[in-house]
Design an enzyme around this catalytic site. Structure first.
Site, short mmCIF file in Angstrom:
data_model
loop_
_atom_site.label_atom_id
_atom_site.label_comp_id
_atom_site.label_asym_id
_atom_site.label_seq_id
_atom_site.Cartn_x
_atom_site.Cartn_y
_atom_site.Cartn_z
N GLY A 199 -92.08 -26.76 -51.98
CA GLY A 199 -91.65 -28.13 -52.18
C GLY A 199 -92.03 -28.59 -53.58
O GLY A 199 -92.88 -28.00 -54.25
N CYS A 200 -91.40 -29.66 -54.02
CA CYS A 200 -91.65 -30.12 -55.39
C CYS A 200 -93.07 -30.65 -55.54
O CYS A 200 -93.77 -30.29 -56.49
CB CYS A 200 -90.61 -31.16 -55.82
SG CYS A 200 -90.42 -32.52 -54.68
N TYR A 201 -93.50 -31.50 -54.60
CA TYR A 201 -94.87 -32.01 -54.72
C TYR A 201 -95.89 -30.88 -54.64
O TYR A 201 -96.81 -30.80 -55.46
CB TYR A 201 -95.16 -33.05 -53.63
CG TYR A 201 -94.47 -34.38 -53.82
CD1 TYR A 201 -94.68 -35.13 -54.97
CD2 TYR A 201 -93.66 -34.93 -52.83
CE1 TYR A 201 -94.08 -36.38 -55.14
CE2 TYR A 201 -93.06 -36.17 -52.99
CZ TYR A 201 -93.28 -36.89 -54.14
OH TYR A 201 -92.69 -38.12 -54.29
N GLU B 275 -91.63 -35.70 -61.91
CA GLU B 275 -92.67 -35.89 -60.91
C GLU B 275 -94.02 -35.80 -61.62
O GLU B 275 -94.22 -34.95 -62.49
CB GLU B 275 -92.56 -34.75 -59.88
CG GLU B 275 -93.05 -35.12 -58.52
CD GLU B 275 -92.51 -34.13 -57.50
OE1 GLU B 275 -91.42 -34.36 -56.97
OE2 GLU B 275 -93.16 -33.12 -57.29
#
Lengths: 328, 328, 328, 328
Positions: D146-148, D233
């Site tokens: 996932g990106c986070y 992000e």
């Protein structure tokens, strides 16, 4: 490695993009980057996205005249003497300023003040490859077009050639990077955010450049607006045709069908579609109620509007494929 | 407390601003807010900034016909039958849709489709106070202008009256709230961010409304653009005068010198300057090279462009000071 | 008309909002606005949205000491001597700088340098009405809180009073207006757009102010981030409770149930919900996996975070309803 | 030309970036792009910046199982059965969903519901090259992080390995593209503009993925916030060290000194610095007052956070240089 290129004035937005593109270019070698107030700092410390690890140097005619080519990213007026110095040493130059764009010295001085190297005006080629590809290939001094003129001229050249340009109104929208990196109230985030503001109404210096390239007697009303985004430019051109206009779309397909960096599309284009690319994207419409032609063109003001176009010109000047190093 | 007012369709942006302004209005009482899909929810849960603690109700002709006045914030076409129902019960109406703006039924149906209550067209007054103040004061049905027409008509009315409008090009820029609250790809943050996009080129429904109010034979080219901001609108009007134009500024000073909500200024205005106010701010320029007049006007599309203008109209319809409840 | 108030330093963002609110205030009279570099210009020429038609004057102790009250919007350090001058003439002062916020001179000098008027420290009341309403009502010198401390202290005060604050991490997000109007690279639109950047990590001067108001031995980690918007502030507070925490929501309802400008809500609030208002909006959550409490608070940094809070304080100092002139 | 790759679900943001990168990749051939509702449309009509002229096809197990590799950009839950189908035909898969990221089926089902292909969980390798490079090189099914988690794990892995992670608070900020392309109120421009909003407080599904990769007993408080920008992000990690922490910077230099796509820098990084690149940029700070470590990491959520990382993984899986096709 191929020819060695210097970028003078690399701390500004345009210079930084030029340096970034040349640093990753498969052929050219980015030899030097210069800046006045930021000399001694690495370029990637000021502009991380360039990822150019070179230290910014103070301009030194001897050191920086020993390259094969230079991109000069100086303000109008300041560029001319430096360009002259470089030319004397045989350096091929792409000048990003307005100093060599106008063929007519009188017109230049009317809009910009005294010219610093008028003797070179005759040597300079206007660096819009889609119009002057061959001349650029043979040039040693290329005057890179302004960002607005790039979009406007590409939008209107097919109509100009067909002598269809009657009355022309150009409403232009530009992101804030077009105003440069120097801090000012007008570029403060709080000033620009959530607003659109017209500026230099009836007096923008890109006007004579547009008229020169569109041909002798065209007079345009050109009005730029600042919009709340970082980079990108859209010009909305409203043309009353000089005579009945049929087959206009064909004019565009003919003009740009083989161009690698011009896209003629059906729907009105948005700036996002060309962001950080060398593309100019154009659409053509007719207002059925008034018979007026409406042409939109969008570019990234820092890329096709300035620095990727400079690289396109360098490629041509050194006999390379004009798209080298520009893929995205 | 004064007259009781209902806002029908209060879950959308325009209805919510109307409800907010009426809730805090020193005279009117906000009696009801209605919505279809959000009925049962409190308005301040959907639009916290309104701070209106009323629950959204499903529209009920009986219940909501028992008020003194209604602001109808329904889509075009859906408004007419509800307005007819309310009028039958004697409710005074400010309608935010286009349903009663065009005097000519044929023109309406050409742009919008069949009309739902053509018998009321003759009763409706076009709700631009600066042009029709007296008629509004005596009206029971006011057709609130579209946001673009509000700005354009205020920008050009002084020239229209002086029969100075020759050729007219209007390049308009609007924030995203003008497109409504319904989610869509075109309003997704990622679609709109960092771009400007023209839309409805040569075909925007506000065109006939503009031409009606500017007078019989004017034909305008009107092109809207979506810009990355929430609310605000700027129209750039390019006018080739019908004859030599002198003393143009005086026309504006005369027209608007006593108007509480129109500001004629020297520098091109930006949207921020009128954000969340009932002001329209106008500047006037001449392109010395072409003789063209350039008029800019900016409003907040949800305020003077829609809902604060609706309150201004309500004030007039009930004999109040037209600025009541609009100070910011 | 009531007491005459001057705003010193009205060309900055905070001063301009204070002037705007006082100009439209139903009781106070905005008597003077001052500025250094912009003296001679009308405030509404620099900040059109204020619609304050007063000319900015150079500060003159005699002339500006003849008012009943002053809002001083000077930088830290520059405020103290002017405040002293005004106090000597009996002017009641709300000071927006940090100069009188910290009771302890040593702490002040550690973070800000030498204090310009230490003799007044004992007179100053920390101007957070929700904590010090009575003291403010009797004060002649009110130190208006910083924007971050306003949000953080309101977010955590109920926990602090209940001695529930164990370990505290505060991650704060602020719009660009919080950094002031002076142009700089860091506030250039292109720098701020499309990015979030932490700043002053572990060293922000608002830290001691937060710790003073939360009580003796609390040590917080406070880290601000710049986000791409004009004004608004959100603080995310992560609290490891000092002991088992039950009935925490009740603490907030008790603390703020009667407060006109604090809203305790269920869902995490966003900055939009309080934009251009005097509201602080707070939500309270528990991380079920770690037992940690998470408290969010949002304010408009220029309103409740600075200038509308200054007006709230002025209202209290002059025995008015504290909400007078703050409705939106 | 090298291996033929299909991108399934290419109409979404992540799929479109994957298609764009593979289309221009010097080795792989982008063979197919699929989509459900947009089948029949060319990808570059929906996502002009991809400049991928392929038509979107409806997924067909036979046709799309005849490639060498596939990037699956389906929602969680929908991915597993398609991945299983592809794996049966010997297609190597990089799956962008969460379906194969968690080794423990129970944990998966607790957060996401029933698993569609649990038999493959044992085959899947967690696709973070900086942690699992060798395993990825030998894998036939890679679960792209996932990106986070990508940002958080890279930020904290050196501390985790040194067993320095005590208490961990993670405050994350993400652009709107992270929420996907499907229109909704929460992604409407007007909702997101000029605000920051926390979401899924204490309940974001990326939490178990972070804890799995950081090691057994670490419990983190993870809170994401939506910020007004398109992609990017930043995670702000607040770590109370498990024991006295010396030489922490050295841990990072050792861990990442040879990594091509991780940059350890001195100043807090901003999202702009990595926009549209495969870089993760990390800075490390100490709060001298509390002894807490603060680690920032920033990535482009659609690039290193998703799709350029998928290409990095594909490169490894097919024995290419892991940076091939990722230069910017």
């Amino acid at each position: 490695m191929g020819e060695r290129v210097a970028v003078l004035g690399a701390a500004g937005y345009a210079g930084a993009v030029a340096a970034r593109l040349l640093h990753r270019h498969p052929h050219f070698e980015l030899a030097h980057v210069t800046a006045r107030s930021d000399a001694g700092t690495r370029l990637d410390a000021i502009h991380p996205r360039t990822r150019v690890p070179l230290e910014l140097e103070l301009y030194d005619p001897e050191r920086h005249g020993a390259v094969d080519a230079a991109v000069v990213a100086y303000p109008h007026g300041a560029a001319a003497p430096v360009v002259a110095e470089l030319r004397e040493q045989g350096v091929r130059v792409v000048d990003l300023s307005a100093d060599f764009r106008l063929h007519d010295r009188g017109t230049y001085e009317e809009w910009y003040g005294e010219h610093g190297a008028p003797g070179l005006l005759g040597d300079a080629v206007y660096g819009l490859p889609e119009l002057h590809r061959e001349a650029i290939a043979g040039a040693e001094l290329v005057a890179n077009p302004g960002c607005y003129p790039t979009a406007v001229i590409l939008a209107l050249a097919p109509l100009a050639r067909a002598r269809l340009l009657g009355d022309v109104v150009i409403d232009a929208k530009s992101g804030v990077s077009g105003a440069g990196r120097e801090p000012s109230h007008g570029k403060h985030f709080v000033t620009v955010d959530e607003t659109v503001t017209p500026y230099k109404v009836g007096a923008h210096r890109h006007t004579p450049e547009i008229e020169q390239e569109l041909g002798g007697d065209v007079r345009v009303t050109f009005t730029p607006h600042l919009v709340p985004l970082a980079h990108g430019e859209l010009v909305s051109c409203y043309v009353t045709p000089a005579r009945e206009a049929n087959g206009v779309r064909e004019l565009y397909d003919e003009a740009y069908g083989d161009e690698p960096w011009v896209e003629v599309v059906d729907d009105p284009p948005g700036m996002q579609e060309v962001r950080e690319t060398n593309f100019c994207r154009i659409s053509l419409h007719e207002d059925p109620r008034t018979g007026r032609l409406i042409v939109f063109a969008t570019i990234d003001n820092l890329w096709k509007g300035t620095s990727s176009q400079a690289v396109q010109n360098l490629n041509l000047m050194f006999g390379r494929d004009e798209s080298e190093g520009l893929a995205t």
